[in-house]
Design a protein around this motif. Structure first.
Motif, PDB file in Angstrom:
ATOM      1  N   THR A   1       0.818  -1.212   0.000  1.00 34.18           N
ATOM      2  CA  THR A   1       0.000   0.000   0.000  1.00 34.18           C
ATOM      3  C   THR A   1       0.854   1.266   0.000  1.00 34.18           C
ATOM      4  O   THR A   1       0.318   2.371  -0.123  1.00 34.18           O
ATOM      5  CB  THR A   1      -0.958   0.043   1.212  1.00 34.18           C
ATOM      6  OG1 THR A   1      -0.199   0.086   2.434  1.00 34.18           O
ATOM      7  CG2 THR A   1      -1.880  -1.168   1.214  1.00 34.18           C
TER       8      THR A   1
ATOM      9  N   PHE B   1      -0.153   1.100  -6.358  1.00 34.26           N
ATOM     10  CA  PHE B   1      -1.338   1.003  -5.499  1.00 34.26           C
ATOM     11  C   PHE B   1      -2.080   2.333  -5.455  1.00 34.26           C
ATOM     12  O   PHE B   1      -3.311   2.378  -5.580  1.00 34.26           O
ATOM     13  CB  PHE B   1      -0.935   0.575  -4.089  1.00 34.26           C
ATOM     14  CG  PHE B   1      -2.075   0.613  -3.094  1.00 34.26           C
ATOM     15  CD1 PHE B   1      -2.985  -0.423  -3.023  1.00 34.26           C
ATOM     16  CD2 PHE B   1      -2.235   1.692  -2.239  1.00 34.26           C
ATOM     17  CE1 PHE B   1      -4.047  -0.387  -2.119  1.00 34.26           C
ATOM     18  CE2 PHE B   1      -3.287   1.738  -1.330  1.00 34.26           C
ATOM     19  CZ  PHE B   1      -4.187   0.693  -1.270  1.00 34.26           C
TER      20      PHE B   1
ATOM     21  N   VAL C   1      -7.981  -3.321  -5.703  1.00 29.81           N
ATOM     22  CA  VAL C   1      -6.856  -2.512  -5.220  1.00 29.81           C
ATOM     23  C   VAL C   1      -6.040  -3.273  -4.182  1.00 29.81           C
ATOM     24  O   VAL C   1      -4.799  -3.164  -4.157  1.00 29.81           O
ATOM     25  CB  VAL C   1      -7.322  -1.144  -4.680  1.00 29.81           C
ATOM     26  CG1 VAL C   1      -7.987  -0.325  -5.767  1.00 29.81           C
ATOM     27  CG2 VAL C   1      -8.234  -1.276  -3.481  1.00 29.81           C
ATOM     28  N   ASN C   2      -6.688  -4.064  -3.327  1.00 28.18           N
ATOM     29  CA  ASN C   2      -5.940  -4.843  -2.340  1.00 28.18           C
ATOM     30  C   ASN C   2      -5.152  -5.967  -3.006  1.00 28.18           C
ATOM     31  O   ASN C   2      -4.039  -6.303  -2.574  1.00 28.18           O
ATOM     32  CB  ASN C   2      -6.883  -5.398  -1.280  1.00 28.18           C
ATOM     33  CG  ASN C   2      -7.518  -4.308  -0.435  1.00 28.18           C
ATOM     34  OD1 ASN C   2      -6.956  -3.211  -0.300  1.00 28.18           O
ATOM     35  ND2 ASN C   2      -8.689  -4.575   0.126  1.00 28.18           N
TER      36      ASN C   2
ATOM     37  N   VAL D   1      -3.884  -5.718  -6.055  1.00 28.40           N
ATOM     38  CA  VAL D   1      -2.734  -5.015  -6.640  1.00 28.40           C
ATOM     39  C   VAL D   1      -1.663  -4.789  -5.577  1.00 28.40           C
ATOM     40  O   VAL D   1      -0.463  -4.981  -5.831  1.00 28.40           O
ATOM     41  CB  VAL D   1      -3.178  -3.671  -7.258  1.00 28.40           C
ATOM     42  CG1 VAL D   1      -1.970  -2.802  -7.614  1.00 28.40           C
ATOM     43  CG2 VAL D   1      -4.027  -3.912  -8.504  1.00 28.40           C
ATOM     44  N   ALA D   2      -2.070  -4.404  -4.373  1.00 30.19           N
ATOM     45  CA  ALA D   2      -1.103  -4.181  -3.291  1.00 30.19           C
ATOM     46  C   ALA D   2      -0.289  -5.439  -3.009  1.00 30.19           C
ATOM     47  O   ALA D   2       0.926  -5.378  -2.813  1.00 30.19           O
ATOM     48  CB  ALA D   2      -1.831  -3.718  -2.028  1.00 30.19           C
TER      49      ALA D   2
ATOM     50  N   SER E   1       2.277  -5.865  -5.819  1.00 31.67           N
ATOM     51  CA  SER E   1       2.915  -4.645  -6.315  1.00 31.67           C
ATOM     52  C   SER E   1       4.433  -4.685  -6.243  1.00 31.67           C
ATOM     53  O   SER E   1       5.111  -3.965  -6.988  1.00 31.67           O
ATOM     54  CB  SER E   1       2.409  -3.430  -5.531  1.00 31.67           C
ATOM     55  OG  SER E   1       2.737  -3.564  -4.161  1.00 31.67           O
TER      56      SER E   1
ATOM     57  N   GLY F   1      -4.803  -7.971  -9.185  1.00 32.16           N
ATOM     58  CA  GLY F   1      -6.014  -7.267  -8.807  1.00 32.16           C
ATOM     59  C   GLY F   1      -7.191  -7.625  -9.684  1.00 32.16           C
ATOM     60  O   GLY F   1      -8.315  -7.813  -9.204  1.00 32.16           O
TER      61      GLY F   1
END
Length: 477
Positions: A45, A50, A84-85, A87-88, A91, A210
């Protein structure tokens, strides 16, 4: 009894598997995976990718919302929170890796936590573990239908192929979908599958994870509403077989409420990384660290600029052969960069991929000395590959090392203490010590916890941000 087709057997398994089928070893391994995934997700994050996808996702609106990790007061529609979580988690390429090759947890856990938060009756920890393992099982079984899937990928990024199917199966399990709707969820998810390996080593690669989390969750929600797809999606070469030219699917054994079940996770453990880079880099780093130690043991005060030539013997894999990386994502996919970093520093860490470390003149000079060789017996497989390093000095001396299995590989898994240490280091970049301890405690007791809602509440905190009233974003915000 009429023999079930492949897709039908998967739908039946997703629907019929229950908490009594979970074994102690599957629970133990999956709790390790969950803890590790939450930690790398929290660390992720902090990344630019992110923040970009969060900014884009905040344009969405919904009646139901789920928490964004590491962002107090920020909620999104559940499929976008999963996105999004997810992707985190990927990442920094710090998440777990399985065999055949994929990153299994990052496509499933963000979808499950986002979905669980919206359910009228919150699942128990054991129900969450069951859904998580159903998602793992579907991925593991599908990959075993192809020999190509056992190798380092060349065409499709595996989380975008099997990950979305695992997310769909896990979400279907948590929603309690019957067999027919579980089949529909898999069919719908298959139409969201696939992402090219050309986007590896770029900011777009984490989006594969994601999108897998989001696509699987959306597929199960659409199936719940009655949407249908091809009921033979896993049987057909034009279905899931489109992703693997040597795809030979087989039906799963019948599952009954009282039968024993042998999970893939029982027979195939997970690799968990010590530093954030492509899995192949870990063989290179361990071999380079060993060669460095041998060199410095003989010449304790030696200058590493005395190295004249470095030969790496690694598998042939174009997307991790990056002689002069210019971005952190390229560096995470560079045999050469990780070798030289390990030789210079004796380790590879999160900080190794910062601009200041990447731009060191000593590192750039050493990169010029690296040559790659691809021996025919060094297979492009995380099960079979090795790394040999030969360091030649200006005086003509040679220092050799070889790594067959790095520490963290499924054959040599991280100790519980080292896994918790990794989680603490990652999570502490975002959370206070008491919240970090709370997550460790909750995950450790997940199989006996009747209410796991504290898990996503903990993940919502950020010690650097003041907690505000919950904000839900609309398209007009």
């Amino acid at each position: 009894m009429i023999r079930k087709g492949v897709t039908e057997s998967f739908g039946a398994a997703v629907s019929c598997l229950n908490t009594s089928h979970l074994t102690d070893e599957v629970i133990r391994r999956s709790k390790r995976m969950i803890l590790d995934t939450l930690g790398v997700g929290l660390l992720g994050t902090n990344t630019p990718v992110f923040n970009i996808v969060l900014q884009s996702s905040q344009r969405q609106q919904a009646l139901e919302n789920s928490k964004v990790w590491g962002r107090p007061g920020v909620s999104l529609p559940p499929q976008y929170a999963a996105f999004v979580n997810g992707v985190a988690v990927h990442s920094m390429d710090f998440d777990d890796t399985w065999h055949p090759a994929t990153h299994p947890s990052g496509a499933v856990l963000p979808a499950l936590l986002a979905l669980a938060e919206t359910l009228p009756t919150k699942p128990s920890g054991l129900e969450l573990l069951l859904a998580f393992n159903v998602g793992m099982e579907v991925q593991g079984r599908l990959m075993r239908f192809s020999k190509e899937a056992h190798n380092i990928p060349k065409r499709f990024h595996p989380p975008a192929v099997v990950g979305v199917m695992g997310s769909a199966a896990a979400s279907a399990k948590l929603l309690g979908l019957p067999a027919a709707q579980s089949v529909a969820a898999l069919a719908i998810a298959c139409s969201s599958a696939g992402a090219p390996m050309a986007n590896a080593a770029t900011q777009t690669k984490p989006l594969h994870m994601g999108n897998a989390a989001r696509g699987g969750l959306e597929a199960s929600q659409l199936a719940l509403l009655g949407l249908e797809g091809n009921t033979q999606i896993l049987d057909l070469a034009s279905g899931f077989g489109a992703f693997y030219p040597d795809y030979i699917p087989r039906p799963l054994a019948e599952v009954t409420p009282t039968s024993q079940y042998r999970w893939v996770l029982e027979d195939q453990n997970i690799a968990q990384k010590r530093f954030p880079a492509h899995l192949g880099m870990h063989w290179v780093a361990d071999a380079a660290i060993e060669a460095r130690a041998t060199f410095l043991n003989k010449y304790p005060n030696a200058d590493l600029s005395q190295i004249k030539k470095i030969t790496l013997r690694v598998p042939s894999s174009r997307y991790v052969d990056c002689p002069f990386p210019v971005s952190e994502h390229q560096a995470r996919h560079s045999f050469q960069f990780n070798c030289c970093t390990a030789l210079l520093d004796g380790q590879v860490t999160v900080e190794s991929f910062s601009k200041s470390q990447m731009n060191r003149s000593a590192l750039k000079d050493m990169l010029l000395k690296v040559e790659l060789e691809n021996p025919q017996d060094n297979h492009s497989s995380f099960e079979k590959m090795y790394c040999e390093i030969a360091v030649e000095t200006t005086q003509g001396e040679m220092f050799n090392a070889r790594c067959n299995t790095f520490y963290g590989h499924w054959r040599k898994p991280l100790s519980h203490e080292d896994l918790v240490k990794k989680f603490r280091a990652n999570a502490s970049t975002v959370l206070t010590p008491d919240v970090v301890d709370g997550i460790i405690y909750t995950v450790d007791r997940l199989d006996t916890n009747q209410d796991c809602s504290m898990l996503w509440s903990y993940m919502h905190f950020n010690k650097h941000m003041i907690h505000r009233h919950e904000r839900r974003y609309s398209a007009l915000a």
